[in-house]
Scaffold this active site. Structure first.
Site, PDB file in Angstrom:
ATOM      1  N   GLU A 147      -4.106  -3.637 -10.213  1.00 51.93           N
ATOM      2  CA  GLU A 147      -4.084  -4.239  -8.672  1.00 51.93           C
ATOM      3  C   GLU A 147      -4.786  -4.609  -8.364  1.00 51.93           C
ATOM      4  OE1 GLU A 147      -0.139  -1.327  -7.234  1.00 51.93           O
ATOM      5  OE2 GLU A 147      -1.968  -0.935  -6.739  1.00 51.93           O
TER       6      GLU A 147
ATOM      7  N   PRO B 164       1.182  -0.441  -0.593  1.00 51.85           N
ATOM      8  CA  PRO B 164       0.105  -0.102   0.365  1.00 51.85           C
ATOM      9  C   PRO B 164       0.882   1.377  -0.239  1.00 51.85           C
ATOM     10  CG  PRO B 164       0.058  -0.861   2.254  1.00 51.85           C
ATOM     11  CD  PRO B 164       1.318  -1.668   1.506  1.00 51.85           C
TER      12      PRO B 164
END
Length: 236
Positions: free
Chosen positions: A108, A88
């Protein structure tokens, strides 16, 4: 990036391989610097005989994987993926994330949702109490992009995020183009996104928005590396 931060990323990469990667698995290889540390570490295990079927979430990760000898498969030719490892830009304690700093958020999210599990891999600097200090990326089609930007601004305001600066991402004097040929709007919300799940849903309802960088349902666990070389695992 400091040597300490590199050590933290490497510690997380080694821990996720130790705890979650097994012979014969199908893997999704994520994007970003920590994911690339993971891919390089994984390449060493593949060289020693670890058998995996892998796909990636970006062209950049594909290049790293091939450089370390990992063969890649077309995701269209794979069944459900066993595990995706991805990093992240921010993650809170409830496993909500902002991703897309590398402009790979659409691929993603597709690979994350094609996977049985997703483990988030990061160093300690990515853990936050509230999302939004890192700009929230929104991937949009180029056609009439200013109209889409206005709708994004309106939705942010409806969700309590007023007067948010929205900037089309640029690189080298030109708009950044994603792997799917789209633009990125970076929404500088500040660390005040207290309700990320409804915001994710409402942004994606806007015609012209392809996807946004809020990941609220995907992560089943996180592996966090620390500057001292230690790491820890937390499951959802």
């Amino acid at each position: 990036m400091s040597n300490q931060q590199n050590d933290a990323k490497r510690a997380a990469a080694r821990r996720v391989i130790q705890d979650f990667v097994f012979d014969g698995m199908t893997l999704g290889l994520g994007s970003g610097t920590t994911s690339h540390f993971f891919v390089r570490e994984l390449g060493q295990h593949v060289a020693k005989g670890l058998q995996l079927t892998c796909t990636t979430t970006s062209r950049a990760t594909s290049e790293v994987a091939r450089d370390v000898g990992i063969e890649l498969s077309d995701p269209n030719e794979m069944n459900e993926i066993d595990l995706t490892i991805d990093g992240p830009d921010e993650i809170d304690r409830r496993f909500n994330m902002i991703k897309g700093g590398g402009a790979c958020l659409l691929w993603e999210k597709i690979i994350a949702h094609a996977s049985k599990r997703m483990i988030c891999i990061c160093d300690e600097t990515k853990i936050v109490n509230c999302l939004g200090q890192f700009p929230l990326p929104v991937e949009i089609v180029p056609f009439a992009w200013k109209q889409t930007e206005r709708r994004v601004e309106r939705v942010l305001a409806e969700q309590g995020l007023h007067h948010v600066p929205i900037i089309r991402r640029m690189g080298g004097g030109h708009p950044v183009i994603t792997d799917s040929g789209n633009f990125i709007l970076d929404c500088h919300c500040g660390a005040i996104i207290t309700a990320p799940e409804p915001l994710e849903i409402e942004l994606n309802r806007i015609p012209g928005v392809v996807e946004n960088g809020l990941f609220t349902r995907e992560a089943t666990g996180m592996v966090v590396g620390y500057f001292d070389g230690s790491s820890y695992v937390q499951l959802r």
